[in-house]
Write a protein that holds these residues in place. Structure first.
Motif, PDB file in Angstrom:
ATOM      1  N   LEU A 202       0.817  -1.203   0.000  1.00 42.63           N
ATOM      2  CA  LEU A 202       0.000   0.000   0.000  1.00 42.63           C
ATOM      3  C   LEU A 202       0.855   1.259   0.000  1.00 42.63           C
ATOM      4  N   GLN A 203       0.598   2.117  -0.958  1.00 41.36           N
ATOM      5  CA  GLN A 203       1.148   3.457  -0.906  1.00 41.36           C
ATOM      6  C   GLN A 203       0.097   4.308  -0.209  1.00 41.36           C
ATOM      7  N   VAL A 204       0.488   5.082   0.773  1.00 38.59           N
ATOM      8  CA  VAL A 204      -0.448   5.881   1.554  1.00 38.59           C
ATOM      9  C   VAL A 204      -0.189   7.358   1.268  1.00 38.59           C
ATOM     10  N   LYS A 205      -1.246   8.060   0.888  1.00 40.01           N
ATOM     11  CA  LYS A 205      -1.181   9.505   0.654  1.00 40.01           C
ATOM     12  C   LYS A 205      -2.216  10.147   1.561  1.00 40.01           C
ATOM     13  N   THR A 206      -1.789  11.094   2.380  1.00 39.69           N
ATOM     14  CA  THR A 206      -2.666  11.665   3.396  1.00 39.69           C
ATOM     15  C   THR A 206      -2.816  13.165   3.193  1.00 39.69           C
ATOM     16  N   MET A 207      -4.061  13.639   3.314  1.00 46.75           N
ATOM     17  CA  MET A 207      -4.322  15.077   3.290  1.00 46.75           C
ATOM     18  C   MET A 207      -4.805  15.508   4.661  1.00 46.75           C
ATOM     19  N   SER A 208      -4.412  16.695   5.078  1.00 49.97           N
ATOM     20  CA  SER A 208      -4.764  17.181   6.410  1.00 49.97           C
ATOM     21  C   SER A 208      -6.222  17.631   6.470  1.00 49.97           C
TER      22      SER A 208
ATOM     23  N   GLN B 274      -9.268  20.772  -0.675  1.00 56.38           N
ATOM     24  CA  GLN B 274      -9.171  20.572  -2.117  1.00 56.38           C
ATOM     25  C   GLN B 274      -9.014  19.108  -2.507  1.00 56.38           C
ATOM     26  N   GLY B 275      -7.990  18.444  -2.015  1.00 58.25           N
ATOM     27  CA  GLY B 275      -7.723  17.059  -2.389  1.00 58.25           C
ATOM     28  C   GLY B 275      -6.266  16.717  -2.142  1.00 58.25           C
ATOM     29  N   TRP B 276      -5.804  15.674  -2.819  1.00 59.81           N
ATOM     30  CA  TRP B 276      -4.457  15.159  -2.604  1.00 59.81           C
ATOM     31  C   TRP B 276      -3.507  15.726  -3.641  1.00 59.81           C
ATOM     32  N   LYS B 277      -2.368  16.214  -3.168  1.00 57.32           N
ATOM     33  CA  LYS B 277      -1.302  16.694  -4.032  1.00 57.32           C
ATOM     34  C   LYS B 277      -0.323  15.539  -4.193  1.00 57.32           C
ATOM     35  N   LEU B 278      -0.065  15.138  -5.439  1.00 55.22           N
ATOM     36  CA  LEU B 278       0.716  13.940  -5.722  1.00 55.22           C
ATOM     37  C   LEU B 278       1.864  14.270  -6.667  1.00 55.22           C
ATOM     38  N   ASN B 279       2.884  13.452  -6.667  1.00 54.69           N
ATOM     39  CA  ASN B 279       3.982  13.590  -7.605  1.00 54.69           C
ATOM     40  C   ASN B 279       3.549  13.040  -8.963  1.00 54.69           C
ATOM     41  N   LYS B 280       4.124  13.539 -10.041  1.00 54.64           N
ATOM     42  CA  LYS B 280       3.730  13.085 -11.368  1.00 54.64           C
ATOM     43  C   LYS B 280       4.003  11.595 -11.584  1.00 54.64           C
ATOM     44  N   SER B 281       4.877  10.998 -10.788  1.00 52.91           N
ATOM     45  CA  SER B 281       5.161   9.559 -10.930  1.00 52.91           C
ATOM     46  C   SER B 281       3.938   8.698 -10.618  1.00 52.91           C
TER      47      SER B 281
ATOM     48  N   PHE C  18     -11.389  16.742  -4.951  1.00 53.89           N
ATOM     49  CA  PHE C  18     -12.789  16.365  -4.735  1.00 53.89           C
ATOM     50  C   PHE C  18     -13.694  16.859  -5.846  1.00 53.89           C
ATOM     51  N   LYS C  19     -13.372  17.988  -6.448  1.00 53.41           N
ATOM     52  CA  LYS C  19     -14.225  18.513  -7.530  1.00 53.41           C
ATOM     53  C   LYS C  19     -14.221  17.579  -8.745  1.00 53.41           C
ATOM     54  N   ASP C  20     -13.211  16.732  -8.864  1.00 52.13           N
ATOM     55  CA  ASP C  20     -13.112  15.788  -9.978  1.00 52.13           C
ATOM     56  C   ASP C  20     -13.653  14.400  -9.625  1.00 52.13           C
ATOM     57  N   PHE C  21     -14.078  14.208  -8.382  1.00 51.01           N
ATOM     58  CA  PHE C  21     -14.569  12.901  -7.957  1.00 51.01           C
ATOM     59  C   PHE C  21     -15.798  12.488  -8.763  1.00 51.01           C
ATOM     60  N   THR C  22     -15.812  11.226  -9.135  1.00 52.24           N
ATOM     61  CA  THR C  22     -16.960  10.628  -9.806  1.00 52.24           C
ATOM     62  C   THR C  22     -17.692   9.746  -8.789  1.00 52.24           C
TER      63      THR C  22
END
Length: 155
Positions: free
Chosen positions: A52-58, A63-70, A136-140
């Motif tokens: 599991l890769q875990v990405k956490t937003m405070s 807004q949502g999660w800021k991620l690296n282009k990788s 979140f604005k892009d969530f389907t």
């Protein structure tokens, strides 16, 4: 309360391990800065394991999660997942959005492509960046169904 980024990240990883443990799944943190995954999850007999890769937003991030282009590079590994953790504050339960890695890669790449195809307000094209977002604005509806769906891990 505003948390430092390293505390937000560590909190998310420990919360994921806690959620796994409540489901009878052993969650083991990897050493810091492991490039592809943060948690190894396995059943008690060791017959099923996922990464599991875990990405956490405070909780202050709306807004949502800021991620690296990788994140947009497919890994072709059915045992690799991403858990997006949304911290909701001290007295509220956190949310977990669980994706197969390559499925999230597709979603983020599609959303970024849409973002880049729209010119800036002044009409000029946007400049490519090393960051990608899952907002979140892009969530389907499909994204919403992933909320707290720990069964997606296959245990």
């Amino acid at each position: 309360m505003k948390l430092q980024n390293n505390l937000v990240s560590a909190t998310g990883e420990y919360l994921v391990c806690s959620e796994l443990g409540q489901r009878g799944i052993l969650g083991l943190l990897t050493p810091k800065n492991n490039p592809l995954f943060d948690v190894v999850a396995t059943n008690e007999t060791g017959t099923k394991t996922v990464h599991l890769q875990v990405k956490t937003m405070s909780s202050t991030n709306k807004q949502g999660w800021k991620l690296n282009k990788s994140i947009c590079i497919k890994r072709n590994n059915d045992n690799l997942f991403v858990v997006l953790v949304r911290l909701n504050g001290v007295n509220e339960k956190s949310n977990f959005y669980i994706y197969k890695y390559d499925e999230l890669a597709d979603v983020v790449a599609k959303n970024y492509s849409k973002y880049m195809s729209t010119p800036k307000r002044n009409g000029l094209p946007k400049t490519d960046t090393d960051m990608r977002w899952h907002n979140f604005k892009d969530f389907t509806p499909e994204d919403e169904l992933r909320a707290n769906d720990w069964g997606a891990l296959g245990f």
